[in-house]
Design a protein around this motif. Structure first.
Motif, PDB file in Angstrom:
ATOM      1  N   THR A 129       0.850  -1.177   0.000  1.00 53.70           N
ATOM      2  CA  THR A 129       0.000   0.000   0.000  1.00 53.70           C
ATOM      3  C   THR A 129       0.895   1.239   0.000  1.00 53.70           C
ATOM      4  O   THR A 129       2.097   1.168   0.306  1.00 53.70           O
ATOM      5  CB  THR A 129      -0.905   0.035   1.229  1.00 53.70           C
ATOM      6  OG1 THR A 129      -0.085   0.210   2.406  1.00 53.70           O
ATOM      7  CG2 THR A 129      -1.708  -1.248   1.355  1.00 53.70           C
ATOM      8  N   ILE A 130       0.308   2.374  -0.301  1.00 54.60           N
ATOM      9  CA  ILE A 130       1.087   3.613  -0.332  1.00 54.60           C
ATOM     10  C   ILE A 130       1.651   3.931   1.045  1.00 54.60           C
ATOM     11  O   ILE A 130       2.812   4.333   1.178  1.00 54.60           O
ATOM     12  CB  ILE A 130       0.214   4.770  -0.859  1.00 54.60           C
ATOM     13  CG1 ILE A 130      -0.132   4.542  -2.332  1.00 54.60           C
ATOM     14  CG2 ILE A 130       0.911   6.113  -0.679  1.00 54.60           C
ATOM     15  CD1 ILE A 130      -1.117   5.520  -2.912  1.00 54.60           C
ATOM     16  N   THR A 131       0.869   3.717   2.074  1.00 54.34           N
ATOM     17  CA  THR A 131       1.358   3.962   3.437  1.00 54.34           C
ATOM     18  C   THR A 131       2.525   3.055   3.770  1.00 54.34           C
ATOM     19  O   THR A 131       3.528   3.484   4.369  1.00 54.34           O
ATOM     20  CB  THR A 131       0.224   3.756   4.458  1.00 54.34           C
ATOM     21  OG1 THR A 131      -0.831   4.674   4.169  1.00 54.34           O
ATOM     22  CG2 THR A 131       0.721   3.984   5.874  1.00 54.34           C
ATOM     23  N   GLU A 132       2.422   1.783   3.377  1.00 58.65           N
ATOM     24  CA  GLU A 132       3.512   0.828   3.630  1.00 58.65           C
ATOM     25  C   GLU A 132       4.777   1.239   2.878  1.00 58.65           C
ATOM     26  O   GLU A 132       5.898   1.109   3.404  1.00 58.65           O
ATOM     27  CB  GLU A 132       3.079  -0.573   3.209  1.00 58.65           C
ATOM     28  CG  GLU A 132       2.046  -1.203   4.126  1.00 58.65           C
ATOM     29  CD  GLU A 132       1.483  -2.502   3.578  1.00 58.65           C
ATOM     30  OE1 GLU A 132       0.919  -3.275   4.373  1.00 58.65           O
ATOM     31  OE2 GLU A 132       1.599  -2.745   2.343  1.00 58.65           O
ATOM     32  N   VAL A 133       4.619   1.731   1.653  1.00 63.96           N
ATOM     33  CA  VAL A 133       5.781   2.163   0.870  1.00 63.96           C
ATOM     34  C   VAL A 133       6.494   3.306   1.578  1.00 63.96           C
ATOM     35  O   VAL A 133       7.724   3.304   1.715  1.00 63.96           O
ATOM     36  CB  VAL A 133       5.352   2.589  -0.547  1.00 63.96           C
ATOM     37  CG1 VAL A 133       6.503   3.304  -1.264  1.00 63.96           C
ATOM     38  CG2 VAL A 133       4.904   1.383  -1.358  1.00 63.96           C
TER      39      VAL A 133
END
Length: 438
Positions: free
Chosen positions: A388-392
Protein backbone atom coordinates in the motif's frame (compact mmCIF):
# COMPACT_ATOMS: atom_id res chain seq x y z
CA UNK A 1 3.89 6.72 -56.99
CA UNK A 2 2.88 10.39 -57.49
CA UNK A 3 4.59 13.69 -56.69
CA UNK A 4 3.24 17.24 -56.28
CA UNK A 5 5.41 20.30 -57.06
CA UNK A 6 4.19 23.48 -55.34
CA UNK A 7 5.78 26.86 -56.15
CA UNK A 8 4.41 30.27 -57.10
CA UNK A 9 7.26 30.62 -59.62
CA UNK A 10 5.81 29.03 -62.75
CA UNK A 11 9.21 28.79 -64.43
CA UNK A 12 10.64 26.75 -61.55
CA UNK A 13 7.78 24.26 -61.70
CA UNK A 14 8.03 24.02 -65.49
CA UNK A 15 11.79 23.39 -65.47
CA UNK A 16 11.60 20.74 -62.77
CA UNK A 17 8.76 18.92 -64.47
CA UNK A 18 10.54 18.95 -67.82
CA UNK A 19 14.18 18.24 -66.97
CA UNK A 20 14.00 15.54 -64.28
CA UNK A 21 13.65 11.89 -65.26
CA UNK A 22 10.64 11.23 -63.06
CA UNK A 23 9.93 7.80 -64.56
CA UNK A 24 13.47 6.74 -63.72
CA UNK A 25 12.83 7.74 -60.12
CA UNK A 26 9.71 5.57 -59.95
CA UNK A 27 7.28 8.50 -60.24
CA UNK A 28 4.16 7.71 -62.26
CA UNK A 29 2.58 11.16 -62.39
CA UNK A 30 3.81 14.69 -61.62
CA UNK A 31 1.15 17.10 -60.35
CA UNK A 32 1.76 20.86 -60.11
CA UNK A 33 0.28 23.76 -58.13
CA UNK A 34 1.15 27.46 -57.88
CA UNK A 35 -0.70 28.30 -54.65
CA UNK A 36 -1.40 26.53 -51.40
CA UNK A 37 -5.10 26.48 -52.20
CA UNK A 38 -4.46 24.69 -55.50
CA UNK A 39 -2.15 22.25 -53.72
CA UNK A 40 -4.85 21.38 -51.17
CA UNK A 41 -7.25 20.62 -54.01
CA UNK A 42 -4.70 18.36 -55.71
CA UNK A 43 -3.97 16.47 -52.48
CA UNK A 44 -7.66 16.02 -51.79
CA UNK A 45 -8.50 14.74 -55.26
CA UNK A 46 -5.46 12.55 -55.94
CA UNK A 47 -3.13 10.10 -54.19
CA UNK A 48 0.04 12.07 -53.50
CA UNK A 49 3.08 10.28 -52.11
CA UNK A 50 5.71 13.06 -52.20
CA UNK A 51 5.32 16.84 -52.08
CA UNK A 52 8.04 19.37 -52.96
CA UNK A 53 6.97 22.80 -51.70
CA UNK A 54 8.23 26.38 -51.56
CA UNK A 55 7.83 28.38 -48.33
CA UNK A 56 7.13 31.99 -49.29
CA UNK A 57 4.03 32.00 -51.48
CA UNK A 58 1.09 34.43 -51.84
CA UNK A 59 -2.01 33.87 -49.71
CA UNK A 60 -0.56 31.04 -47.59
CA UNK A 61 2.91 30.15 -46.33
CA UNK A 62 4.18 26.75 -47.49
CA UNK A 63 4.83 25.67 -43.92
CA UNK A 64 1.14 26.07 -43.11
CA UNK A 65 0.31 23.99 -46.15
CA UNK A 66 2.72 21.24 -45.07
CA UNK A 67 1.29 21.32 -41.55
CA UNK A 68 -2.13 20.67 -43.08
CA UNK A 69 -0.65 17.85 -45.19
CA UNK A 70 0.88 16.30 -42.07
CA UNK A 71 -2.46 16.30 -40.27
CA UNK A 72 -4.59 15.26 -43.26
CA UNK A 73 -2.25 12.91 -45.15
CA UNK A 74 0.42 11.84 -42.63
CA UNK A 75 2.08 9.32 -44.97
CA UNK A 76 3.07 11.96 -47.56
CA UNK A 77 6.84 12.59 -47.67
CA UNK A 78 7.47 16.34 -47.43
CA UNK A 79 10.42 18.19 -49.07
CA UNK A 80 11.01 21.94 -48.96
CA UNK A 81 12.63 23.84 -51.85
CA UNK A 82 13.09 27.51 -50.95
CA UNK A 83 15.24 30.59 -51.46
CA UNK A 84 15.24 31.38 -47.74
CA UNK A 85 18.14 29.94 -45.69
CA UNK A 86 16.38 30.95 -42.49
CA UNK A 87 17.21 28.66 -39.58
CA UNK A 88 13.83 29.31 -37.95
CA UNK A 89 12.18 28.04 -41.11
CA UNK A 90 14.43 24.98 -40.99
CA UNK A 91 13.44 24.27 -37.39
CA UNK A 92 9.74 24.63 -38.18
CA UNK A 93 10.19 22.36 -41.18
CA UNK A 94 11.66 19.59 -39.04
CA UNK A 95 8.87 20.04 -36.49
CA UNK A 96 6.25 19.28 -39.16
CA UNK A 97 8.08 16.23 -40.47
CA UNK A 98 9.91 17.65 -43.51
CA UNK A 99 12.60 15.16 -44.53
CA UNK A 100 14.76 17.53 -46.59
CA UNK A 101 15.31 21.30 -46.67
CA UNK A 102 16.74 22.28 -50.07
CA UNK A 103 17.87 25.77 -51.09
CA UNK A 104 17.40 27.35 -54.50
CA UNK A 105 19.01 27.24 -56.91
CA UNK A 106 19.05 23.45 -56.65
CA UNK A 107 20.63 21.21 -59.24
CA UNK A 108 18.43 18.68 -61.01
CA UNK A 109 20.81 16.00 -59.73
CA UNK A 110 20.40 16.99 -56.06
CA UNK A 111 16.61 17.15 -56.27
CA UNK A 112 16.54 13.85 -58.17
CA UNK A 113 18.63 12.18 -55.48
CA UNK A 114 16.37 13.59 -52.75
CA UNK A 115 13.25 12.29 -54.52
CA UNK A 116 14.89 8.92 -55.08
CA UNK A 117 15.64 8.60 -51.36
CA UNK A 118 12.07 9.62 -50.55
CA UNK A 119 10.72 7.00 -52.96
CA UNK A 120 12.98 4.37 -51.40
CA UNK A 121 11.66 5.32 -47.95
CA UNK A 122 8.07 4.95 -49.15
CA UNK A 123 8.83 1.51 -50.60
CA UNK A 124 10.52 0.54 -47.32
CA UNK A 125 7.44 1.63 -45.36
CA UNK A 126 5.18 -0.42 -47.59
CA UNK A 127 7.35 -3.49 -47.09
CA UNK A 128 7.28 -2.98 -43.32
CA UNK A 129 3.49 -2.75 -43.39
CA UNK A 130 3.31 -6.03 -45.28
CA UNK A 131 5.70 -7.62 -42.80
CA UNK A 132 3.59 -6.40 -39.90
CA UNK A 133 0.44 -7.82 -41.44
CA UNK A 134 2.25 -11.09 -42.03
CA UNK A 135 3.78 -11.10 -38.54
CA UNK A 136 7.31 -10.91 -39.96
CA UNK A 137 8.43 -7.46 -38.84
CA UNK A 138 11.86 -7.32 -37.25
CA UNK A 139 12.71 -4.46 -34.91
CA UNK A 140 15.44 -2.01 -35.93
CA UNK A 141 18.23 -2.64 -33.36
CA UNK A 142 19.63 0.91 -33.57
CA UNK A 143 16.21 2.43 -33.04
CA UNK A 144 15.52 0.09 -30.11
CA UNK A 145 18.88 1.06 -28.57
CA UNK A 146 18.03 4.77 -28.77
CA UNK A 147 14.62 4.17 -27.23
CA UNK A 148 16.12 2.08 -24.43
CA UNK A 149 18.89 4.55 -23.57
CA UNK A 150 16.52 7.52 -23.77
CA UNK A 151 14.05 5.89 -21.40
CA UNK A 152 16.88 4.98 -19.05
CA UNK A 153 18.33 8.49 -19.00
CA UNK A 154 14.93 10.13 -18.44
CA UNK A 155 13.93 7.70 -15.68
CA UNK A 156 11.09 6.15 -17.65
CA UNK A 157 12.96 2.90 -16.99
CA UNK A 158 13.71 2.82 -13.28
CA UNK A 159 17.46 2.23 -12.62
CA UNK A 160 17.03 -1.16 -10.95
CA UNK A 161 18.16 -4.45 -12.47
CA UNK A 162 14.73 -6.06 -12.81
CA UNK A 163 13.29 -3.05 -14.66
CA UNK A 164 16.33 -2.76 -16.93
CA UNK A 165 16.35 -6.47 -17.78
CA UNK A 166 12.65 -6.36 -18.59
CA UNK A 167 13.15 -3.38 -20.94
CA UNK A 168 16.11 -5.12 -22.62
CA UNK A 169 14.01 -8.22 -23.23
CA UNK A 170 11.10 -6.16 -24.61
CA UNK A 171 13.41 -4.44 -27.10
CA UNK A 172 15.20 -7.62 -28.11
CA UNK A 173 18.46 -6.21 -26.72
CA UNK A 174 21.30 -7.69 -24.66
CA UNK A 175 22.97 -6.24 -21.61
CA UNK A 176 26.41 -7.25 -22.86
CA UNK A 177 26.04 -5.15 -26.02
CA UNK A 178 24.64 -2.08 -24.25
CA UNK A 179 26.64 -1.92 -21.02
CA UNK A 180 28.27 1.55 -21.21
CA UNK A 181 32.05 1.83 -21.34
CA UNK A 182 32.01 5.62 -21.45
CA UNK A 183 29.59 8.53 -21.29
CA UNK A 184 30.02 11.90 -23.03
CA UNK A 185 27.90 15.02 -22.56
CA UNK A 186 27.98 17.59 -25.36
CA UNK A 187 27.05 21.10 -24.28
CA UNK A 188 26.07 23.65 -26.92
CA UNK A 189 26.58 27.30 -26.07
CA UNK A 190 26.36 30.68 -27.74
CA UNK A 191 24.33 29.35 -30.65
CA UNK A 192 22.19 31.82 -32.54
CA UNK A 193 19.32 29.38 -32.55
CA UNK A 194 16.92 27.95 -30.01
CA UNK A 195 17.85 24.33 -29.40
CA UNK A 196 15.08 21.77 -29.29
CA UNK A 197 15.05 17.99 -29.23
CA UNK A 198 13.86 17.77 -32.85
CA UNK A 199 15.72 20.71 -34.36
CA UNK A 200 17.53 20.26 -37.65
CA UNK A 201 20.82 21.19 -35.97
CA UNK A 202 20.65 18.43 -33.39
CA UNK A 203 19.89 15.89 -36.09
CA UNK A 204 22.86 17.14 -38.09
CA UNK A 205 25.17 16.88 -35.07
CA UNK A 206 23.88 13.39 -34.35
CA UNK A 207 24.52 12.24 -37.90
CA UNK A 208 28.07 13.59 -37.80
CA UNK A 209 28.84 11.95 -34.45
CA UNK A 210 27.49 8.54 -35.43
CA UNK A 211 29.32 8.67 -38.78
CA UNK A 212 32.58 9.42 -36.98
CA UNK A 213 32.11 6.82 -34.24
CA UNK A 214 30.32 3.59 -35.03
CA UNK A 215 30.46 2.38 -31.41
CA UNK A 216 28.30 5.11 -29.89
CA UNK A 217 24.57 5.66 -29.54
CA UNK A 218 23.62 9.32 -29.38
CA UNK A 219 20.62 10.42 -27.33
CA UNK A 220 19.00 13.88 -27.42
CA UNK A 221 17.13 15.16 -24.38
CA UNK A 222 15.99 18.61 -25.50
CA UNK A 223 19.26 20.53 -25.92
CA UNK A 224 21.24 17.91 -23.99
CA UNK A 225 23.30 15.54 -26.14
CA UNK A 226 24.75 12.33 -24.74
CA UNK A 227 26.97 9.72 -26.35
CA UNK A 228 26.78 6.28 -24.78
CA UNK A 229 30.08 4.65 -25.74
CA UNK A 230 29.65 0.89 -25.96
CA UNK A 231 33.20 -0.37 -26.54
CA UNK A 232 36.26 -0.03 -24.38
CA UNK A 233 37.87 3.42 -24.42
CA UNK A 234 40.36 4.76 -21.92
CA UNK A 235 40.24 8.37 -20.89
CA UNK A 236 42.82 9.42 -23.49
CA UNK A 237 40.86 7.91 -26.37
CA UNK A 238 37.59 9.46 -25.13
CA UNK A 239 39.38 12.81 -25.14
CA UNK A 240 40.55 12.17 -28.73
CA UNK A 241 36.98 11.36 -29.79
CA UNK A 242 35.77 14.67 -28.41
CA UNK A 243 38.63 16.55 -30.09
CA UNK A 244 37.83 14.95 -33.45
CA UNK A 245 34.13 15.78 -33.17
CA UNK A 246 34.68 19.41 -32.18
CA UNK A 247 37.37 19.98 -34.82
CA UNK A 248 35.13 18.51 -37.53
CA UNK A 249 32.51 21.18 -36.75
CA UNK A 250 34.76 24.25 -36.82
CA UNK A 251 33.12 26.90 -38.94
CA UNK A 252 29.99 24.80 -39.38
CA UNK A 253 28.26 25.39 -36.04
CA UNK A 254 26.83 28.80 -35.01
CA UNK A 255 28.20 28.69 -31.49
CA UNK A 256 30.61 26.78 -29.23
CA UNK A 257 30.71 23.08 -28.37
CA UNK A 258 31.99 21.71 -25.08
CA UNK A 259 32.45 18.03 -24.18
CA UNK A 260 32.45 16.41 -20.71
CA UNK A 261 33.18 12.71 -20.31
CA UNK A 262 33.65 9.87 -17.85
CA UNK A 263 35.06 6.41 -18.44
CA UNK A 264 34.06 3.05 -17.00
CA UNK A 265 37.73 2.21 -16.57
CA UNK A 266 37.85 4.53 -13.57
CA UNK A 267 36.76 2.23 -10.74
CA UNK A 268 35.26 4.95 -8.52
CA UNK A 269 32.93 6.00 -11.32
CA UNK A 270 30.82 2.79 -11.34
CA UNK A 271 29.42 3.43 -14.79
CA UNK A 272 26.76 0.84 -15.64
CA UNK A 273 23.23 0.62 -16.96
CA UNK A 274 21.99 0.96 -13.38
CA UNK A 275 23.98 4.19 -12.82
CA UNK A 276 23.68 5.70 -16.31
CA UNK A 277 20.90 8.15 -15.43
CA UNK A 278 22.67 9.37 -12.31
CA UNK A 279 25.98 9.71 -14.17
CA UNK A 280 24.30 11.80 -16.86
CA UNK A 281 23.22 14.21 -14.11
CA UNK A 282 26.80 14.23 -12.78
CA UNK A 283 28.04 15.34 -16.20
CA UNK A 284 25.41 18.06 -16.52
CA UNK A 285 26.39 19.27 -13.06
CA UNK A 286 30.07 19.27 -14.05
CA UNK A 287 29.20 21.35 -17.10
CA UNK A 288 27.82 24.04 -14.80
CA UNK A 289 30.96 24.05 -12.63
CA UNK A 290 33.79 23.83 -15.16
CA UNK A 291 33.85 26.45 -17.90
CA UNK A 292 37.42 27.63 -18.27
CA UNK A 293 38.21 30.18 -20.96
CA UNK A 294 39.70 28.49 -24.01
CA UNK A 295 39.01 24.94 -22.79
CA UNK A 296 36.41 22.88 -24.62
CA UNK A 297 36.98 19.29 -23.38
CA UNK A 298 36.78 18.16 -19.75
CA UNK A 299 37.82 14.81 -18.29
CA UNK A 300 35.38 14.80 -15.37
CA UNK A 301 37.07 11.73 -13.84
CA UNK A 302 40.30 13.73 -13.64
CA UNK A 303 38.54 16.80 -12.26
CA UNK A 304 36.88 14.74 -9.53
CA UNK A 305 40.16 13.03 -8.68
CA UNK A 306 41.73 16.43 -8.10
CA UNK A 307 38.72 17.81 -6.23
CA UNK A 308 40.29 17.35 -2.80
CA UNK A 309 41.34 19.71 -0.07
CA UNK A 310 43.78 19.61 2.80
CA UNK A 311 42.43 20.24 6.26
CA UNK A 312 44.61 20.16 9.39
CA UNK A 313 47.49 18.95 7.23
CA UNK A 314 45.58 15.91 6.01
CA UNK A 315 44.73 15.21 2.36
CA UNK A 316 41.21 13.91 1.80
CA UNK A 317 39.97 11.44 -0.84
CA UNK A 318 38.74 12.57 -4.25
CA UNK A 319 35.22 13.87 -4.72
CA UNK A 320 34.24 10.73 -6.67
CA UNK A 321 35.43 8.43 -3.87
CA UNK A 322 33.64 10.46 -1.21
CA UNK A 323 30.43 10.57 -3.25
CA UNK A 324 30.49 6.83 -3.91
CA UNK A 325 31.03 6.01 -0.24
CA UNK A 326 28.13 8.25 0.77
CA UNK A 327 25.85 6.77 -1.88
CA UNK A 328 26.67 3.22 -0.84
CA UNK A 329 25.79 4.09 2.74
CA UNK A 330 22.49 5.71 1.73
CA UNK A 331 21.59 2.77 -0.52
CA UNK A 332 22.12 0.39 2.38
CA UNK A 333 20.35 2.45 5.07
CA UNK A 334 17.66 4.51 3.30
CA UNK A 335 14.91 2.77 5.30
CA UNK A 336 16.48 3.97 8.56
CA UNK A 337 16.71 7.38 10.23
CA UNK A 338 19.96 8.63 8.65
CA UNK A 339 21.77 11.45 10.44
CA UNK A 340 24.68 13.51 9.17
CA UNK A 341 26.75 12.08 12.01
CA UNK A 342 26.14 8.55 10.68
CA UNK A 343 27.48 9.51 7.26
CA UNK A 344 30.40 11.46 8.75
CA UNK A 345 31.43 8.37 10.69
CA UNK A 346 31.17 6.24 7.56
CA UNK A 347 33.53 8.38 5.45
CA UNK A 348 35.59 9.90 8.31
CA UNK A 349 35.00 13.49 7.25
CA UNK A 350 33.45 16.42 9.09
CA UNK A 351 29.99 17.63 8.10
CA UNK A 352 30.72 20.95 6.37
CA UNK A 353 33.55 19.59 4.26
CA UNK A 354 31.62 16.38 3.52
CA UNK A 355 28.55 18.27 2.34
CA UNK A 356 30.70 20.59 0.21
CA UNK A 357 32.65 17.86 -1.54
CA UNK A 358 29.56 15.68 -2.07
CA UNK A 359 27.71 18.56 -3.68
CA UNK A 360 30.72 19.31 -5.86
CA UNK A 361 30.58 15.77 -7.27
CA UNK A 362 26.82 15.26 -7.55
CA UNK A 363 25.01 18.58 -7.34
CA UNK A 364 23.00 17.27 -4.37
CA UNK A 365 23.36 18.19 -0.73
CA UNK A 366 23.36 15.20 1.63
CA UNK A 367 19.72 15.79 2.60
CA UNK A 368 18.68 16.15 -1.03
CA UNK A 369 20.38 12.91 -2.05
CA UNK A 370 18.78 10.95 0.79
CA UNK A 371 15.38 12.26 -0.31
CA UNK A 372 16.15 11.57 -3.98
CA UNK A 373 17.09 7.95 -3.33
CA UNK A 374 14.16 7.29 -1.00
CA UNK A 375 11.75 8.59 -3.63
CA UNK A 376 13.49 6.52 -6.31
CA UNK A 377 13.01 3.34 -4.24
CA UNK A 378 9.43 4.32 -3.44
CA UNK A 379 8.70 4.61 -7.17
CA UNK A 380 10.06 1.11 -7.57
CA UNK A 381 7.82 -0.24 -4.82
CA UNK A 382 4.76 1.60 -6.13
CA UNK A 383 5.39 0.30 -9.65
CA UNK A 384 5.62 -3.27 -8.32
CA UNK A 385 2.22 -2.72 -6.65
CA UNK A 386 2.95 -5.16 -3.82
CA UNK A 387 2.50 -2.65 -0.97
CA UNK A 388 0.00 0.00 0.00
CA UNK A 389 1.09 3.61 -0.33
CA UNK A 390 1.36 3.96 3.44
CA UNK A 391 3.51 0.83 3.63
CA UNK A 392 5.78 2.16 0.87
CA UNK A 393 6.35 5.41 2.76
CA UNK A 394 7.29 3.50 5.88
CA UNK A 395 9.59 1.13 3.99
CA UNK A 396 11.66 4.01 2.59
CA UNK A 397 12.10 5.78 5.90
CA UNK A 398 9.32 8.38 6.18
CA UNK A 399 7.66 8.75 9.58
CA UNK A 400 4.25 9.93 8.39
CA UNK A 401 2.19 9.50 5.19
CA UNK A 402 1.75 13.27 4.89
CA UNK A 403 5.50 13.93 4.91
CA UNK A 404 6.06 11.10 2.41
CA UNK A 405 3.42 12.61 0.10
CA UNK A 406 4.96 16.08 0.42
CA UNK A 407 8.49 14.92 -0.48
CA UNK A 408 7.25 12.59 -3.22
CA UNK A 409 5.39 15.45 -4.89
CA UNK A 410 8.43 17.70 -4.58
CA UNK A 411 10.56 15.25 -6.58
CA UNK A 412 8.03 13.94 -9.09
CA UNK A 413 5.30 16.59 -9.42
CA UNK A 414 2.83 13.79 -8.58
CA UNK A 415 1.29 12.47 -5.41
CA UNK A 416 2.09 8.85 -4.49
CA UNK A 417 -1.53 7.96 -5.23
CA UNK A 418 -1.38 9.56 -8.70
CA UNK A 419 1.83 7.70 -9.47
CA UNK A 420 0.44 4.41 -8.20
CA UNK A 421 -2.71 4.73 -10.31
CA UNK A 422 -0.74 5.62 -13.44
CA UNK A 423 1.44 2.51 -13.25
CA UNK A 424 0.53 -0.37 -15.53
CA UNK A 425 -1.01 -2.89 -13.14
CA UNK A 426 -0.08 -5.82 -15.33
CA UNK A 427 3.48 -5.03 -16.31
CA UNK A 428 4.55 -2.93 -13.34
CA UNK A 429 5.95 -0.39 -15.79
CA UNK A 430 6.17 3.09 -14.27
CA UNK A 431 4.80 6.09 -16.12
CA UNK A 432 6.88 8.87 -17.60
CA UNK A 433 8.59 10.73 -14.81
CA UNK A 434 9.42 14.38 -14.37
CA UNK A 435 12.91 15.53 -13.58
CA UNK A 436 13.51 15.68 -9.83
CA UNK A 437 13.29 19.13 -8.30
CA UNK A 438 16.06 19.45 -5.80
Amino acid sequence: MNILLVDDEVMVVTLLKKHIDWKGLGIDEVFTAYTAMDARAVCTGNKIDIIVCDIEMPQENGLYLLSWVRETFPSVVKIILTSYPDFKYAQDAINIGVVKYLLKPVSFEELSETVRLAADEIIKREKEKLQVSAGQQRPDPKREEKIFYTNLLTGDILPFTEFIDKALKTGGLTREALEPKGLVYIRLAGARVQMKNNSILLFALGNIAEELFSDITEVHLWDNIFWIVKTGHDRASLNEMCELFISSLKGRFPGEIFAYFISAEYSACHLSLETLSERSRDLRHAAMQYRNVGQFIYDVDDLMEKAMETENGEQHPSAWAVAEAVKEYVHAHYMEDISRQDIEACVHLNGDYLNRIFKKATGYSLVQYIQYYRILVSRRLLAERKCTITEVGTKVGFDTPSYFAKVFRKWTNMTPNEYYNSCDSKSGTPPESDNPQA
